[in-house]
Design a protein around this motif. Structure first.
Motif, PDB file in Angstrom:
ATOM      1  N   GLU A   1      49.719  40.638  50.003  1.00  0.00           N
ATOM      2  CA  GLU A   1      48.370  40.962  49.713  1.00  0.00           C
ATOM      3  C   GLU A   1      48.046  39.723  48.843  1.00  0.00           C
ATOM      4  O   GLU A   1      46.832  39.502  48.891  1.00  0.00           O
ATOM      5  CB  GLU A   1      48.107  42.228  48.967  1.00  0.00           C
ATOM      6  CG  GLU A   1      48.572  43.677  49.793  1.00  0.00           C
ATOM      7  CD  GLU A   1      48.514  44.978  48.907  1.00  0.00           C
ATOM      8  OE1 GLU A   1      49.104  44.772  47.732  1.00  0.00           O
ATOM      9  OE2 GLU A   1      47.651  45.777  49.388  1.00  0.00           O
TER      10      GLU A   1
ATOM     11  N   ARG B   1      42.013  33.864  51.164  1.00  0.00           N
ATOM     12  CA  ARG B   1      40.689  34.275  51.235  1.00  0.00           C
ATOM     13  C   ARG B   1      39.769  33.334  50.158  1.00  0.00           C
ATOM     14  O   ARG B   1      38.810  32.777  50.299  1.00  0.00           O
ATOM     15  CB  ARG B   1      40.500  35.862  50.841  1.00  0.00           C
ATOM     16  CG  ARG B   1      40.692  36.695  52.105  1.00  0.00           C
ATOM     17  CD  ARG B   1      40.124  38.112  51.663  1.00  0.00           C
ATOM     18  NE  ARG B   1      40.874  38.724  50.744  1.00  0.00           N
ATOM     19  CZ  ARG B   1      41.707  39.481  50.563  1.00  0.00           C
ATOM     20  NH1 ARG B   1      42.499  39.626  52.077  1.00  0.00           N
ATOM     21  NH2 ARG B   1      42.334  40.049  49.802  1.00  0.00           N
TER      22      ARG B   1
ATOM     23  N   ASP C   1      39.270  38.786  43.408  1.00  0.00           N
ATOM     24  CA  ASP C   1      39.501  39.469  44.547  1.00  0.00           C
ATOM     25  C   ASP C   1      39.461  41.145  44.227  1.00  0.00           C
ATOM     26  O   ASP C   1      40.342  41.673  43.551  1.00  0.00           O
ATOM     27  CB  ASP C   1      40.838  39.173  45.263  1.00  0.00           C
ATOM     28  CG  ASP C   1      40.673  39.431  46.657  1.00  0.00           C
ATOM     29  OD1 ASP C   1      40.472  40.867  46.872  1.00  0.00           O
ATOM     30  OD2 ASP C   1      40.717  38.568  47.527  1.00  0.00           O
ATOM     31  N   ARG C   2      38.462  41.623  44.811  1.00  0.00           N
ATOM     32  CA  ARG C   2      38.453  43.237  44.621  1.00  0.00           C
ATOM     33  C   ARG C   2      39.433  43.943  45.294  1.00  0.00           C
ATOM     34  O   ARG C   2      39.836  45.136  44.729  1.00  0.00           O
ATOM     35  CB  ARG C   2      36.973  43.516  45.205  1.00  0.00           C
ATOM     36  CG  ARG C   2      36.745  43.286  46.709  1.00  0.00           C
ATOM     37  CD  ARG C   2      35.251  43.718  47.098  1.00  0.00           C
ATOM     38  NE  ARG C   2      35.040  43.397  48.276  1.00  0.00           N
ATOM     39  CZ  ARG C   2      35.370  44.296  49.491  1.00  0.00           C
ATOM     40  NH1 ARG C   2      36.036  45.554  48.793  1.00  0.00           N
ATOM     41  NH2 ARG C   2      34.971  43.943  50.649  1.00  0.00           N
ATOM     42  N   HIS C   3      39.980  43.373  46.218  1.00  0.00           N
ATOM     43  CA  HIS C   3      41.169  44.064  46.815  1.00  0.00           C
ATOM     44  C   HIS C   3      42.422  44.183  46.160  1.00  0.00           C
ATOM     45  O   HIS C   3      43.470  44.962  46.361  1.00  0.00           O
ATOM     46  CB  HIS C   3      41.548  43.410  48.298  1.00  0.00           C
ATOM     47  CG  HIS C   3      40.608  43.219  49.410  1.00  0.00           C
ATOM     48  ND1 HIS C   3      39.492  42.098  49.162  1.00  0.00           N
ATOM     49  CD2 HIS C   3      40.281  44.019  50.316  1.00  0.00           C
ATOM     50  CE1 HIS C   3      38.826  42.348  50.273  1.00  0.00           C
ATOM     51  NE2 HIS C   3      39.111  43.373  51.001  1.00  0.00           N
ATOM     52  N   LEU C   4      42.476  43.388  45.030  1.00  0.00           N
ATOM     53  CA  LEU C   4      43.733  43.522  44.107  1.00  0.00           C
ATOM     54  C   LEU C   4      43.396  44.365  42.680  1.00  0.00           C
ATOM     55  O   LEU C   4      44.143  44.148  41.897  1.00  0.00           O
ATOM     56  CB  LEU C   4      43.978  42.098  43.656  1.00  0.00           C
ATOM     57  CG  LEU C   4      44.510  41.043  45.166  1.00  0.00           C
ATOM     58  CD1 LEU C   4      45.148  39.794  44.485  1.00  0.00           C
ATOM     59  CD2 LEU C   4      45.458  41.839  45.817  1.00  0.00           C
ATOM     60  N   HIS C   5      42.070  45.080  42.939  1.00  0.00           N
ATOM     61  CA  HIS C   5      41.786  45.759  41.482  1.00  0.00           C
ATOM     62  C   HIS C   5      42.393  47.178  41.600  1.00  0.00           C
ATOM     63  O   HIS C   5      41.808  48.086  41.791  1.00  0.00           O
ATOM     64  CB  HIS C   5      40.393  45.831  41.507  1.00  0.00           C
ATOM     65  CG  HIS C   5      39.626  44.412  41.327  1.00  0.00           C
ATOM     66  ND1 HIS C   5      38.326  44.344  40.967  1.00  0.00           N
ATOM     67  CD2 HIS C   5      40.060  43.292  40.964  1.00  0.00           C
ATOM     68  CE1 HIS C   5      37.924  43.096  40.700  1.00  0.00           C
ATOM     69  NE2 HIS C   5      39.130  42.561  40.739  1.00  0.00           N
ATOM     70  N   THR C   6      43.786  47.144  41.625  1.00  0.00           N
ATOM     71  CA  THR C   6      44.493  48.132  41.636  1.00  0.00           C
ATOM     72  C   THR C   6      45.447  48.155  40.545  1.00  0.00           C
ATOM     73  O   THR C   6      45.697  47.141  39.936  1.00  0.00           O
ATOM     74  CB  THR C   6      45.318  48.262  43.141  1.00  0.00           C
ATOM     75  OG1 THR C   6      46.401  47.244  43.050  1.00  0.00           O
ATOM     76  CG2 THR C   6      44.538  48.128  43.968  1.00  0.00           C
TER      77      THR C   6
ATOM     78  N   TYR D   1      48.414  45.548  40.411  1.00  0.00           N
ATOM     79  CA  TYR D   1      47.925  44.341  40.163  1.00  0.00           C
ATOM     80  C   TYR D   1      47.313  44.028  38.912  1.00  0.00           C
ATOM     81  O   TYR D   1      47.294  42.906  38.093  1.00  0.00           O
ATOM     82  CB  TYR D   1      46.903  43.722  41.278  1.00  0.00           C
ATOM     83  CG  TYR D   1      47.684  43.555  42.589  1.00  0.00           C
ATOM     84  CD1 TYR D   1      48.658  42.542  42.763  1.00  0.00           C
ATOM     85  CD2 TYR D   1      47.568  44.493  43.433  1.00  0.00           C
ATOM     86  CE1 TYR D   1      49.345  42.364  44.032  1.00  0.00           C
ATOM     87  CE2 TYR D   1      48.455  44.311  44.785  1.00  0.00           C
ATOM     88  CZ  TYR D   1      49.133  43.525  44.882  1.00  0.00           C
ATOM     89  OH  TYR D   1      49.726  43.448  46.020  1.00  0.00           O
TER      90      TYR D   1
ATOM     91  N   ASP E   1      47.225  36.755  51.158  1.00  0.00           N
ATOM     92  CA  ASP E   1      45.978  37.029  51.659  1.00  0.00           C
ATOM     93  C   ASP E   1      44.851  36.872  50.881  1.00  0.00           C
ATOM     94  O   ASP E   1      43.801  36.064  51.336  1.00  0.00           O
ATOM     95  CB  ASP E   1      45.913  38.459  52.370  1.00  0.00           C
ATOM     96  CG  ASP E   1      46.935  38.720  53.694  1.00  0.00           C
ATOM     97  OD1 ASP E   1      47.497  37.694  53.899  1.00  0.00           O
ATOM     98  OD2 ASP E   1      47.247  39.852  53.836  1.00  0.00           O
ATOM     99  N   ALA E   2      45.090  37.415  49.564  1.00  0.00           N
ATOM    100  CA  ALA E   2      43.814  37.119  48.621  1.00  0.00           C
ATOM    101  C   ALA E   2      43.723  35.314  48.330  1.00  0.00           C
ATOM    102  O   ALA E   2      42.667  34.968  48.348  1.00  0.00           O
ATOM    103  CB  ALA E   2      44.059  37.763  47.314  1.00  0.00           C
TER     104      ALA E   2
END
Length: 309
Positions: A295, A302, A52-57, A60, A298-299
């Motif tokens: 987050e 998804r 999940d690109r939203h978690l590439h922080t 995470y 949600d991931a």
């Protein structure tokens, strides 16, 4: 067990949970279920974070590294423990015991410092949000993760070398894996120097990270209290609550296990504490970060949605 001088050994057997012999099957089933849940939870977290690109922080990234470390950490201890619950006489070679201890120490210390890096990440995110992406760039994250692993490797090498230079006369390890103190008790000679070294290392790798995380959260809380809106304070607290929960349990168990006087608890009490930080704590990581983290939930939803579609 009385130690016999001049009778050196090259393998050990674990006493394990021999005090609960009539409950061996129950313990096996319970630990096996917990182990499967731990593996499944950590593997799901690693998979979700990688896909999940939203978690590439940074947050995470460290969580993924922690889950990977916890997975290997349990692999080197729990399968052997489960085998010993079925066959109490199964031995482990001296080399095998040294390898298990080396990996256990490396990963345990790595986890401590990864949690410290996560605390620093939360500090920068909340106390210096405008420069967050600049300070916590990819290079810094990789260096922090590599530093945590390097400290673990160096300390483990020193600790294992000091323990396995000792001559051993007894063969029964009063534990379910090759932990430091139970193995040292099998030595034919006085181990005071080794015990002092173990205490110094324990203080450094537990209290130093704990102190750094504590300072980070003092600064974080003071910053959150200055936020004007109630919604903003709630969101800031929510992003740190999961990490703080894991930190308290992780460092709490480690402190009880390695900073208490060596004769304070009985063998059964020591094993109960060890079960907490070898089985319960690795399970806590995926549970807390999936149930308390919006987050990640949600991931996960998804990912399930994509799979169903």
């Amino acid at each position: 067990m009385k130690k016999e001088n001049h009778t050196l050994v090259n393998r050990f057997t674990f006493q394990g949970f021999s005090s609960f012999h009539e409950h061996q099957l129950t313990l096996f089933i319970m630990f096996f279920v917990l182990y499967m849940l731990t593996l499944a939870g950590n593997i799901i977290i690693m998979t979700i974070i990688s896909l999940d690109r939203h978690l590439h922080t940074p947050m995470y990234f460290f969580l993924g590294m922690l889950s990977a470390s916890e997975t290997v950490y349990t692999l080197i201890i729990i399968p052997k423990m489960l085998c010993n619950l079925i066959d109490l006489s199964r031995p482990i070679s001296l080399a095998g015991c040294a390898t298990q201890m080396f990996l256990f120490i490396t990963l345990a210390i790595n986890n401590c410092f990864l949690l410290t890096a996560m605390g620093y990440d939360r500090y920068v995110a909340i106390c210096n949000p405008l420069r967050y992406t600049v300070i916590m760039n990819k290079k810094v994250c990789v260096r922090l993760a590599w530093g945590a692993c390097s400290i673990g490797l160096i300390v483990a090498m020193a600790q294992v070398t000091s323990v396995f230079r000792l001559p051993f006369c007894a063969t029964k390890v009063a534990h379910f894996f090759c932990d430091i103190r139970p193995v040292m008790k099998l030595s034919c000679i006085d181990t005071t120097v080794n015990e002092i070294l173990t205490l110094i290392i324990s203080v450094l790798v537990i209290l130093v990270p704990t102190g750094l995380v504590f300072i980070s959260y003092i600064l974080i809380i003071s910053t959150i209290l200055k936020i004007a809106s109630a919604e903003g304070r709630k969101k800031a607290f929510a992003t740190s609550a999961s990490h703080l929960t894991v930190v308290i349990v992780h460092y709490g168990c480690a402190s009880i296990a390695y900073l208490k006087p060596k004769s304070e608890n009985t063998k059964d009490q020591d094993q109960l504490i060890s079960v907490t930080y070898t089985i319960i704590t690795p399970l806590l990581n995926p549970v807390v970060y999936t149930l308390r983290n919006k987050e990640v939930k949600d991931a996960l939803l998804r990912a399930i949605g994509r799979k169903l579609s």
